[in-house]
Design a protein around this motif. Structure first.
Motif, PDB file in Angstrom:
ATOM      1  N   ILE A 418      -4.813   2.787  -2.212  1.00  0.00           N
ATOM      2  CA  ILE A 418      -3.627   2.039  -1.786  1.00  0.00           C
ATOM      3  C   ILE A 418      -4.066   0.749  -1.105  1.00  0.00           C
ATOM      4  N   THR A 419      -3.550  -0.369  -1.588  1.00  0.00           N
ATOM      5  CA  THR A 419      -4.013  -1.674  -1.114  1.00  0.00           C
ATOM      6  C   THR A 419      -2.998  -2.387  -0.220  1.00  0.00           C
ATOM      7  N   ALA A 420      -1.716  -2.085  -0.396  1.00  0.00           N
ATOM      8  CA  ALA A 420      -0.715  -2.783   0.421  1.00  0.00           C
ATOM      9  C   ALA A 420       0.529  -1.921   0.584  1.00  0.00           C
ATOM     10  N   PHE A 421       1.189  -2.101   1.724  1.00  0.00           N
ATOM     11  CA  PHE A 421       2.425  -1.367   1.995  1.00  0.00           C
ATOM     12  C   PHE A 421       3.314  -2.287   2.812  1.00  0.00           C
ATOM     13  N   THR A 422       4.449  -2.681   2.242  1.00  0.00           N
ATOM     14  CA  THR A 422       5.293  -3.646   2.952  1.00  0.00           C
ATOM     15  C   THR A 422       6.747  -3.197   2.974  1.00  0.00           C
ATOM     16  N   LEU A 431       7.592  -1.276  -0.385  1.00  0.00           N
ATOM     17  CA  LEU A 431       6.834  -1.496  -1.615  1.00  0.00           C
ATOM     18  C   LEU A 431       5.413  -1.037  -1.352  1.00  0.00           C
ATOM     19  N   LEU A 432       4.972  -0.061  -2.156  1.00  0.00           N
ATOM     20  CA  LEU A 432       3.595   0.436  -2.020  1.00  0.00           C
ATOM     21  C   LEU A 432       2.807  -0.036  -3.231  1.00  0.00           C
ATOM     22  N   LYS A 439      -6.872  -2.640 -12.148  1.00  0.00           N
ATOM     23  CA  LYS A 439      -5.441  -2.673 -12.515  1.00  0.00           C
ATOM     24  C   LYS A 439      -4.558  -2.251 -11.350  1.00  0.00           C
ATOM     25  N   LYS A 440      -3.399  -2.946 -11.272  1.00  0.00           N
ATOM     26  CA  LYS A 440      -2.498  -2.740 -10.142  1.00  0.00           C
ATOM     27  C   LYS A 440      -1.287  -1.899 -10.542  1.00  0.00           C
ATOM     28  N   GLY A 441      -0.879  -1.006  -9.657  1.00  0.00           N
ATOM     29  CA  GLY A 441       0.350  -0.245  -9.857  1.00  0.00           C
ATOM     30  C   GLY A 441       1.198  -0.342  -8.601  1.00  0.00           C
ATOM     31  N   ALA A 442       2.471   0.091  -8.659  1.00  0.00           N
ATOM     32  CA  ALA A 442       3.335  -0.018  -7.478  1.00  0.00           C
ATOM     33  C   ALA A 442       4.459   1.008  -7.501  1.00  0.00           C
ATOM     34  N   ILE A 443       4.939   1.338  -6.320  1.00  0.00           N
ATOM     35  CA  ILE A 443       6.190   2.096  -6.201  1.00  0.00           C
ATOM     36  C   ILE A 443       7.079   1.301  -5.248  1.00  0.00           C
TER      37      ILE A 443
END
Ligand SMILES: [Zn+2]
Ligand SMILES: [Zn+2]
Length: 469
Positions: A418-422, A431-432, A439-443
């Protein structure tokens, strides 16, 4: 006869003055501290004498009495007053606990009672020796050898004998266990507990009844979350209803367990403690018995989310010390406080027992958070009620605040970090972002006040799916 009486008095005096330090061998002292009146900026050196609800009385080193409103003391001054008040309370309880011991005769090797017995035996033997000497000298007209040695020598022998007995009892009371000090139960002062939660209000709310101190929160801390996790189960933080009858409950009258329950083989379900910011603290081992922190399951704050998307710590939230100062950073569910890496008086942390804490002097037991296993609690020092529907190692303490999952539990996402959580800026969504390789993914997810959740999942190949609950 006057000489004998004098010697008897000296013997009694020696004993009573030695007696005054029983139990005080390792008691923390507030003597010789610098006190500050933050309004007048006046500073002076002295020792804590007495405190009412609002005022503290200090004896300065030149013997003067200084009176300061507690509210005007510096933080460290307030800390000492709280500590001394608790110490006095626990001293009083100590007496009460001993009385209870005598009443139900349940503890035979109480060392304070042992040293009292020594004292009386020595006093009796002193009287006996003197009586025999008197009879010899006055009636039989022979002076026994020990009287030729002189009264001083006799007094020294008695003093040495008592000193040995005292040392013996203090050596064992240094271990600070319940059976040695006679202390078996404590009463937490809810007002002093409450002050530890002040920096986190109003997100955290507190209240208490005669049995429990209650902590209510929505389970979301004010610090960032999730960043740094490398072993992720695809859970994300959502609000929890730790409130009302589901608030966290800390016993106000904890008592020592006869054999503390080890967290190595127990309590892998549910929380073992609650941090002062309202976030639960779980066993350092996850429900598979692995060290959560060591295997990369935790974020930079020592937390992650459970199957109900409930954020919790598995490591000690030492970062809370930035706001908490020297106050406890958490309370264990057995009722004992958890401090950071300093003692309540600001000195360096002293050695910890297998439970991961200690009792200093006659003060109540407390735990410490550290940066290595077991991080928070090694074994539960206090008596617990266990959930009868659970079995070790996945047993849990009751009362416990519960979570309600809103979606099926996630599965491990291999290679993700996990690289960012805002926050989405409206306090009802996040946004995680994570990476697998390059490669980047998100929830992206949010919720309504009615408890409706919408999730948008973007996987590392760019596939988008949505889900509502
Ligand atoms: Zn966990
Ligand atoms: Zn300590």
């Amino acid at each position: 006869m006057a000489k004998y009486l004098m010697l008897l008095l000296i013997t009694v005096f020696i004993h009573s003055s030695v007696f005054a330090h029983i139990g005080g061998h390792n008691a923390a002292s507030s003597s010789d501290k610098i006190w500050e009146n933050t309004r007048t900026k006046e500073k002076f050196r002295g020792s804590f004498l007495y405190a009412t609800e609002k005022t503290v009385f200090i004896e300065t080193i030149d013997g003067k009495l200084q009176e300061i409103p507690i509210s005007l003391l510096s933080e460290s001054g307030k800390q000492i007053v709280t500590f001394e008040k608790q110490r006095i309370t626990s001293l009083n309880q100590h007496k009460f606990a001993q009385f209870k011991y005598k009443a139900n005769n349940s503890e035979a090797n109480n060392t304070n009672q042992q040293s009292l017995t020594y004292l009386y035996l020595l006093l009796l033997s002193g009287i006996l020796v003197l009586s025999i000497s008197w009879i010899y000298k006055r009636i039989i007209h022979v002076q026994p050898l020990f009287l030729k040695m002189g009264y001083g020598t006799l007094a020294i022998i008695l003093f040495w004998a008592y000193g040995t007995a005292c040392k013996k009892s203090s050596a064992s009371s240094n271990t600070g266990t319940a059976s040695n000090t006679g202390i078996t139960s404590f009463t937490n002062n809810p007002l002093s507990m409450d002050s530890a939660f002040n920096p986190y209000k109003p997100a955290v709310t507190t209240s208490w009844n005669s049995n429990y101190f209650l902590i209510a929160s929505n389970g979301l801390p004010s610090h960032n979350m999730m960043v740094g996790i490398t072993a992720w189960q695809q859970q994300v933080p959502i609000p929890q209803a730790y409130t009302g009858t589901n608030a966290w409950s800390i016993p106000l009258n904890p008592s020592y367990a006869t054999s503390p329950l080890s967290t190595k083989t127990n309590l892998m379900k549910g929380a073992v403690a609650v941090a002062v910011n309202g976030i639960p603290i779980f066993n350092a081992l996850n429900n598979r018995g692995e060290d959560s922190y060591a295997i990369g399951e935790l974020d930079q704050w020592g937390g992650h989310c459970g199957k109900a998307d409930d954020y919790h710590y598995h490591a000690a939230p030492l970062h809370l010390q930035a706001s908490s100062g020297l106050k406890p950073i958490a309370y264990a569910l057995d009722g004992f406080a958890i401090y950071g890496n300093k003692e309540p008086d600001g000195t360096s942390m002293t050695s910890l027992d297998t439970c991961h804490g200690h009792a200093i002097g006659n003060a109540a037991y407390h735990y410490h958070g550290t940066t290595n296993y077991p991080y928070v609690v090694g074994a539960m020092k206090g008596k617990l009620s266990l959930d009868p529907s659970t079995t070790a190692p996945e047993n849990q303490i009751l009362p416990q605040a519960f979570t309600k999952p809103i979606r099926p539990a996630g599965t491990p996402l291999s290679g993700a970090s996990i690289t960012a959580f805002t926050s989405n800026g409206t306090n009802n969504g996040y946004l995680l972002e994570y990476m697998i390789g390059t490669k980047k993914g998100a929830i992206q997810y949010s919720w309504t006040s009615a408890g409706k959740y919408s999730f948008t999942f973007t996987d590392v190949n760019g596939n988008v799916s949505t889900q509502t609950y």
